[in-house]
Design a protein around this motif. Structure first.
Motif, mmCIF file in Angstrom:
data_model
loop_
_atom_site.group_PDB
_atom_site.id
_atom_site.type_symbol
_atom_site.label_atom_id
_atom_site.label_comp_id
_atom_site.label_asym_id
_atom_site.label_seq_id
_atom_site.Cartn_x
_atom_site.Cartn_y
_atom_site.Cartn_z
ATOM 1 N N THR A 1 0.862 -1.183 0.000
ATOM 2 C CA THR A 1 0.000 0.000 0.000
ATOM 3 C C THR A 1 0.896 1.230 0.000
ATOM 4 N N PHE A 2 1.242 1.688 -1.199
ATOM 5 C CA PHE A 2 2.183 2.793 -1.343
ATOM 6 C C PHE A 2 1.451 4.063 -1.759
ATOM 7 N N ALA A 3 1.667 5.127 -0.997
ATOM 8 C CA ALA A 3 1.098 6.433 -1.325
ATOM 9 C C ALA A 3 1.781 6.991 -2.571
ATOM 10 N N PRO A 4 1.162 7.975 -3.229
ATOM 11 C CA PRO A 4 1.778 8.570 -4.421
ATOM 12 C C PRO A 4 3.215 9.023 -4.210
ATOM 13 N N ARG A 5 3.547 9.534 -3.022
ATOM 14 C CA ARG A 5 4.908 10.030 -2.772
ATOM 15 C C ARG A 5 5.954 8.919 -2.836
ATOM 16 N N LEU A 6 5.528 7.669 -2.635
ATOM 17 C CA LEU A 6 6.453 6.541 -2.629
ATOM 18 C C LEU A 6 6.445 5.767 -3.942
ATOM 19 N N GLN A 7 5.352 5.828 -4.663
ATOM 20 C CA GLN A 7 5.213 5.033 -5.881
ATOM 21 C C GLN A 7 6.269 5.408 -6.922
ATOM 22 N N ARG A 8 6.786 4.378 -7.602
ATOM 23 C CA ARG A 8 7.738 4.548 -8.709
ATOM 24 C C ARG A 8 9.007 5.292 -8.282
ATOM 25 N N THR A 9 9.480 5.009 -7.087
ATOM 26 C CA THR A 9 10.725 5.594 -6.595
ATOM 27 C C THR A 9 11.702 4.476 -6.263
ATOM 28 N N ARG A 10 12.971 4.847 -6.140
ATOM 29 C CA ARG A 10 13.953 3.843 -5.726
ATOM 30 C C ARG A 10 13.663 3.379 -4.296
ATOM 31 N N GLU A 11 13.018 4.244 -3.513
ATOM 32 C CA GLU A 11 12.651 3.866 -2.149
ATOM 33 C C GLU A 11 11.606 2.750 -2.147
ATOM 34 N N ALA A 12 10.657 2.815 -3.077
ATOM 35 C CA ALA A 12 9.649 1.760 -3.179
ATOM 36 C C ALA A 12 10.296 0.429 -3.531
ATOM 37 N N THR A 13 11.227 0.474 -4.477
ATOM 38 C CA THR A 13 11.930 -0.753 -4.862
ATOM 39 C C THR A 13 12.713 -1.316 -3.688
ATOM 40 N N GLU A 14 13.393 -0.445 -2.957
ATOM 41 C CA GLU A 14 14.185 -0.942 -1.834
ATOM 42 C C GLU A 14 13.301 -1.521 -0.737
ATOM 43 N N ALA A 15 12.113 -0.966 -0.541
ATOM 44 C CA ALA A 15 11.216 -1.496 0.489
ATOM 45 C C ALA A 15 10.890 -2.961 0.217
ATOM 46 N N VAL A 16 10.588 -3.276 -1.036
ATOM 47 C CA VAL A 16 10.308 -4.669 -1.398
ATOM 48 C C VAL A 16 11.574 -5.509 -1.262
ATOM 49 N N TYR A 17 12.690 -4.966 -1.718
ATOM 50 C CA TYR A 17 13.963 -5.678 -1.641
ATOM 51 C C TYR A 17 14.319 -6.054 -0.204
ATOM 52 N N LEU A 18 14.048 -5.181 0.740
ATOM 53 C CA LEU A 18 14.399 -5.472 2.132
ATOM 54 C C LEU A 18 13.648 -6.689 2.662
ATOM 55 N N LEU A 19 12.397 -6.874 2.251
ATOM 56 C CA LEU A 19 11.667 -8.071 2.673
ATOM 57 C C LEU A 19 12.223 -9.319 1.994
ATOM 58 N N ILE A 20 12.527 -9.208 0.703
ATOM 59 C CA ILE A 20 13.113 -10.347 -0.006
ATOM 60 C C ILE A 20 14.438 -10.737 0.653
ATOM 61 N N ARG A 21 15.273 -9.743 0.899
ATOM 62 C CA ARG A 21 16.587 -10.003 1.497
ATOM 63 C C ARG A 21 16.451 -10.650 2.866
ATOM 64 N N TRP A 22 15.513 -10.137 3.671
ATOM 65 C CA TRP A 22 15.327 -10.735 4.991
ATOM 66 C C TRP A 22 14.996 -12.216 4.860
ATOM 67 N N ALA A 23 14.064 -12.550 3.966
ATOM 68 C CA ALA A 23 13.605 -13.933 3.843
ATOM 69 C C ALA A 23 14.745 -14.876 3.472
ATOM 70 N N PHE A 24 15.510 -14.524 2.457
ATOM 71 C CA PHE A 24 16.562 -15.438 2.024
ATOM 72 C C PHE A 24 17.727 -15.475 3.009
ATOM 73 N N GLU A 25 18.042 -14.358 3.633
ATOM 74 C CA GLU A 25 19.112 -14.382 4.632
ATOM 75 C C GLU A 25 18.694 -15.159 5.877
ATOM 76 N N ALA A 26 17.382 -15.263 6.120
ATOM 77 C CA ALA A 26 16.874 -16.049 7.249
ATOM 78 C C ALA A 26 16.769 -17.532 6.910
ATOM 79 N N GLY A 27 17.076 -17.899 5.665
ATOM 80 C CA GLY A 27 17.085 -19.305 5.279
ATOM 81 C C GLY A 27 15.848 -19.793 4.562
ATOM 82 N N TYR A 28 14.946 -18.892 4.206
ATOM 83 C CA TYR A 28 13.749 -19.311 3.465
ATOM 84 C C TYR A 28 14.147 -19.778 2.070
ATOM 85 N N ARG A 29 13.397 -20.743 1.554
ATOM 86 C CA ARG A 29 13.716 -21.357 0.268
ATOM 87 C C ARG A 29 12.969 -20.712 -0.893
ATOM 88 N N ARG A 30 11.844 -20.061 -0.586
ATOM 89 C CA ARG A 30 10.952 -19.573 -1.640
ATOM 90 C C ARG A 30 10.264 -18.308 -1.155
#
Length: 228
Positions: free
Chosen positions: A108-137
Motif C-alpha cells: 500500500t504505497f502512497a503517491p509520494r512513494l510510488q515509482r521511486t527507488r525507495e519503493a523498490t528498496e522497500a520490497v527488496y528489504l523483505l526479499i533479502r530478509w527472507a533469504f538471509e533467514a534461510g527461506y527457500r521460496r
C-alpha cells in the motif's frame, strides 16, 4: 532433490529493516498520522483498487491499523522514506517456516512513494530478509487484472508460475490470482541485480536510472508472464 538436512526456519521478529534509502518499521499506532497524511495524497482513491480494504473514511483507518499492528501474519511494516516521512506499508504474509516459504503482500504505497527507488528498496528489504533467514521460496501474488502489479513482479525478478482461476472474492468481485516466485538458488544473482540498481552510481544527476532493474533481472527469470 534430497532435503534430509532441512530444518524449519525462524519466524520474523518485529524489528526494523534498514536499507540505503528506507527503513521498514514494524507497524504501530505511532504511524497513524503520518500514514493518513501520505494516503490523503491519493485524491482519486486508485491506490485501494486492488486491495481487500480501503479506501477509508473517518476513523476507519485507525481501526484497521489498530488491528493490523498486532498480527504476526501478515506482519505489517511502515515504510520510512529518506526524508523522514512515511510513504506506505507492506507486509510479510503466508509465512511458512516449516517449508521455508513466505510472501510479500498488502503493498500500500502512497503517491509520494510510488515509482521511486525507495519503493523498490522497500520490497527488496523483505526479499533479502527472507533469504538471509534461510527461506527457500518467496512469493508474489496479485489480481490477474492488475497489470501494474504483474509488471512489478517481473521487474523485481519473480518468475511467472500460472493463474489460479476464481481463487477468491474481493470487494464483491471475482479474483483470478496470478502466482510468481523466486527461490533461494536464484537469490545470489537477484541480490546482485538489486544492489547494482540501488547503488547511487546507477542514477544520474537528475535521479534518472542508468541501468533498469528489469534489464538486470530479466536473464534470471525462469518463465515470463505471457500477458506482458
Amino acid at each position: 532433490m534430497s532435503l534430509e538436512a532441512w530444518r524449519p526456519v525462524a519466524l520474523p521478529e518485529r524489528v526494523e529493516l534498514r536499507g540505503r534509502y528506507v527503513t521498514l518499521e514494524p507497524l504501530s499506532t505511532d504511524h497513524e498520522d503520518g500514514l493518513i497524511a501520505a494516503f490523503s495524497e491519493d485524491l482519486d482513491g486508485k491506490m485501494w483498487d486492488w486491495l481487500p480494504t480501503g479506501p477509508f473514511a473517518g476513523t476507519q483507518y485507525r481501526a484497521w491499523l489498530d488491528a493490523a499492528r498486532i498480527t504476526n501474519d501478515p506482519l505489517h511494516f511502515a515504510v520510512r522514506m529518506e526524508d523522514g516521512r512515511l510513504g506506505g506499508t507492506l507486509s510479510l504474509m503466508r509465512i511458512d517456516p516449516k517449508n521455508g516459504v513466505a510472501e510479500v503482500g498488502w503493498v500500500t504505497f502512497a503517491p509520494r512513494l510510488q515509482r521511486t527507488r525507495e519503493a523498490t528498496e522497500a520490497v527488496y528489504l523483505l526479499i533479502r530478509w527472507a533469504f538471509e533467514a534461510g527461506y527457500r521460496r518467496f512469493e508474489w501474488k496479485c489480481n490477474s487484472r492488475n497489470l501494474g502489479s504483474r509488471r512489478a513482479a517481473e521487474r523485481f525478478g519473480f518468475s511467472y508460475e500460472g493463474i489460479f482461476r476464481q481463487a477468491v472474492v474481493v470487494k464483491g468481485r471475482n479474483r483470478d490470482t496470478v502466482w510468481y516466485a523466486m527461490i533461494d538458488g536464484e537469490w545470489p544473482q537477484l541480490r546482485d541485480a538489486f544492489e547494482t540498481w540501488l547503488n547511487a552510481d546507477n542514477f544520474d544527476a537528475d535521479g534518472q536510472q542508468i541501468k533498469s532493474l528489469r534489464d538486470l533481472t530479466a536473464p534470471i527469470l525462469v518463465s515470463r508472464d505471457p500477458a506482458l
